[in-house]
Design an enzyme around this catalytic site. Structure first.
Site, PDB file in Angstrom:
ATOM      1  N   GLY A 119      11.706 -14.292  -7.562  1.00 37.48           N
ATOM      2  CA  GLY A 119      12.964 -13.749  -8.028  1.00 37.48           C
ATOM      3  C   GLY A 119      12.823 -13.221  -9.439  1.00 37.48           C
ATOM      4  O   GLY A 119      13.798 -12.798 -10.041  1.00 37.48           O
ATOM      5  N   GLU A 138       5.882 -17.656  -6.392  1.00 40.80           N
ATOM      6  CA  GLU A 138       5.470 -16.637  -5.421  1.00 40.80           C
ATOM      7  C   GLU A 138       5.975 -15.259  -5.842  1.00 40.80           C
ATOM      8  O   GLU A 138       6.850 -14.692  -5.190  1.00 40.80           O
ATOM      9  CB  GLU A 138       6.076 -16.962  -4.050  1.00 40.80           C
ATOM     10  N   PRO A 139       5.460 -14.710  -6.922  1.00 39.27           N
ATOM     11  CA  PRO A 139       5.960 -13.419  -7.377  1.00 39.27           C
ATOM     12  C   PRO A 139       5.499 -12.262  -6.490  1.00 39.27           C
ATOM     13  O   PRO A 139       4.336 -12.217  -6.088  1.00 39.27           O
ATOM     14  CB  PRO A 139       5.349 -13.283  -8.776  1.00 39.27           C
ATOM     15  N   GLY A 140       6.430 -11.372  -6.179  1.00 38.92           N
ATOM     16  CA  GLY A 140       6.086 -10.140  -5.463  1.00 38.92           C
ATOM     17  C   GLY A 140       6.315  -8.970  -6.404  1.00 38.92           C
ATOM     18  O   GLY A 140       5.404  -8.431  -7.033  1.00 38.92           O
ATOM     19  N   ARG A 143      14.667   1.832  -0.563  1.00 36.92           N
ATOM     20  CA  ARG A 143      15.417   0.948  -1.447  1.00 36.92           C
ATOM     21  C   ARG A 143      16.730   1.542  -1.970  1.00 36.92           C
ATOM     22  O   ARG A 143      17.743   0.838  -1.995  1.00 36.92           O
ATOM     23  CB  ARG A 143      14.537   0.453  -2.596  1.00 36.92           C
ATOM     24  N   CYS A 178      17.498  13.682   8.465  1.00 40.54           N
ATOM     25  CA  CYS A 178      18.768  14.163   8.992  1.00 40.54           C
ATOM     26  C   CYS A 178      19.764  13.021   9.123  1.00 40.54           C
ATOM     27  O   CYS A 178      20.088  12.554  10.221  1.00 40.54           O
ATOM     28  CB  CYS A 178      18.554  14.892  10.305  1.00 40.54           C
ATOM     29  N   GLU A 179      20.186  12.559   7.992  1.00 37.90           N
ATOM     30  CA  GLU A 179      21.152  11.487   7.822  1.00 37.90           C
ATOM     31  C   GLU A 179      21.356  11.447   6.310  1.00 37.90           C
ATOM     32  O   GLU A 179      20.480  11.902   5.572  1.00 37.90           O
ATOM     33  CB  GLU A 179      20.553  10.165   8.311  1.00 37.90           C
ATOM     34  N   TYR A 195       7.930  -2.984  -2.141  1.00 38.38           N
ATOM     35  CA  TYR A 195       8.871  -2.628  -1.072  1.00 38.38           C
ATOM     36  C   TYR A 195       9.073  -1.114  -0.973  1.00 38.38           C
ATOM     37  O   TYR A 195      10.161  -0.643  -0.655  1.00 38.38           O
ATOM     38  CB  TYR A 195      10.206  -3.370  -1.251  1.00 38.38           C
TER      39      TYR A 195
END
Ligand SMILES: *Cc1c(COP(=O)(O)O)cnc(C)c1O
Length: 402
Positions: free
Chosen positions: A222, A263-265, A302, A332-333, A360
């Site tokens: 986090g 647990e860093p990402g 994201r 196409c959205e 991510y």
């Protein structure tokens, strides 16, 4: 201090490898890793890179070379970690809502297992008793995190075993003889306030005495990094010294050494990433000037998924007059990367860079609209190295049965 890649270097990479392009600078990963290890040097602490943020094998190998361990959320991530050269006991397997066969596969691989469900805990205890140590993921019900979708500690969260079920956990441990080696919590992503970690630690210490054989307490992750110009990262240095104090006090009381794990990402790989795209068209409508780029939420989801902010720079025209644009993709959205963003004048063909694209980014990409996934490049030892080729049309057909 990390010196970001220059516009000239980014343009050179885009010219060599084409766009869209994901680029990861290993110097930044190393800086972040060193900051963490320095901040927590006063107490035995281990860092498990949460590899779901970015799983390219070359990144995993680089993490291994730094000394970071590995946190995996699927058995396939475990396999990638083993392929990257990790030893089984350097891998922590923290899956959620998987069936018992996937837990068994983790046990067969010999990795450390983090259990987050009473029913799995019970099955595991009944089959293996105390013969294979486990870690238990607790939900301490702390509200934290940048956004509801990335917050995992709240009362409605599917993660962990509620702290209110502690008696049930104890009952299973006592009956089956389970060896509980660690307690784990992970309350969400992008937590700026270090008190959240300290409160979590306090709660974990509060229940630790119920388990006589603990070797570690895992506070998950986090850690926040700046996405906007005016944001700051989590103050890991202050957190490190406070954790060391609290841990020393606890150890005295508990009469046993306990490591602290994280647990860093994002903290390790967000800022190392640059996503380079090309402005296909400038499209003036009644109300807006759009920049339409050769990418979309299929490559970087994201902003649409989490309403996240990514800094954007025009590296082809860095001195151009400032104008206001809405930057969109070609899906196409509704596919908006940024509304009303002030950029140096964008001309068709200019290269734009999305910053903080390492975590991510590629990892959440898809082939929606039958578009191809981009290449990935790593900047290491002063050189750009291709670490994944871009999709080609045949990749879209690979698993289709015709
Ligand atoms: C996603 C995840 C992390 C990493 O979170 P970041 O916000 O990227 O640091 C750590 N631990 C677990 C169990 C996770 O699911």
């Amino acid at each position: 201090m990390y010196e970001p890649l220059s516009n000239e270097q980014l343009i050179a990479a885009a010219t060599d490898f084409g766009t869209p392009l994901y680029l990861y600078d290993t110097r930044k990963i190393e800086e972040q890793y060193n900051k963490l290890t320095n901040a927590f040097k006063d107490h035995p602490t281990r860092f498990f890179y949460a590899c779901k943020a970015l799983t390219n094998l070359n990144i995993l190998k680089f993490m291994n070379s730094l000394g970071a361990l590995l946190d995996c959320v699927s058995i396939h991530e475990v396999k990638l970690g083993l392929m990257a050269g990790y030893k089984p006991d350097e891998i922590l397997f923290t899956p959620n809502c998987v069936d018992f066969t996937e837990i068994m596969a983790g046990k067969e691989a010999g990795v450390r297992i983090n259990i987050d469900n009473i029913s799995i805990l019970e099955q595991f205890g009944n089959q293996f008793g105390g013969s294979y140590p486990v870690c238990i993921r607790i939900n301490p019900h702390i509200e934290a995190g940048g956004n509801y979708k990335i917050s995992t500690g709240h009362i409605d969260s599917k993660f962990g075993i509620s702290i209110h079920q502690l008696r049930h956990i104890e009952r299973i441990v006592k009956t089956t003889g389970l060896h509980v080696q660690g307690l784990h919590m992970h309350t969400g992503s992008e937590i700026k306030d270090i008190d959240v970690f300290l409160r979590g630690l306090d709660i974990m210490f509060g229940i630790a005495s119920r388990f006589g054989e603990l070797d570690f307490i895992d506070l998950g992750s986090g850690f926040k990094v700046p996405y906007r110009e005016d944001e700051h990262e989590t103050d890991v240095t202050t957190l490190g010294s406070k954790v060391a104090l609290a841990a020393a006090e606890f150890e005295k009381e508990y009469n046993r050494k306990v490591e602290i794990w994280f647990e860093p990402g994002k903290y390790l790989v967000s800022e190392c990433g640059y996503f380079i795209v090309k402005a296909n068209v400038i499209k003036q409508t009644t109300a807006t000037v759009f920049v339409g780029v050769n990418s979309g939420f299929n490559h970087l989801i994201r902003p649409m998924f989490y309403e996240s902010y990514h800094r954007i720079t025009n590296i082809s025209n860095p001195d151009g007059a400032k104008r206001i644009y809405t930057v969109v993709g070609n899906i196409c959205e509704t596919d908006t990367f940024a509304w009303d963003r002030v950029l140096n004048e964008v001309r068709e063909g200019d290269l734009l860079v999305f910053h903080n694209a390492g975590a991510y980014g590629f990892e959440m990409s898809s082939n929606f609209n039958s578009r191809l996934k981009p290449a990935e490049v790593m900047f290491v030892d002063g050189q750009f190295k291709l670490i994944r080729r871009a999709d080609v049309f045949e990749d879209l057909l690979r698993n289709q049965v015709i």
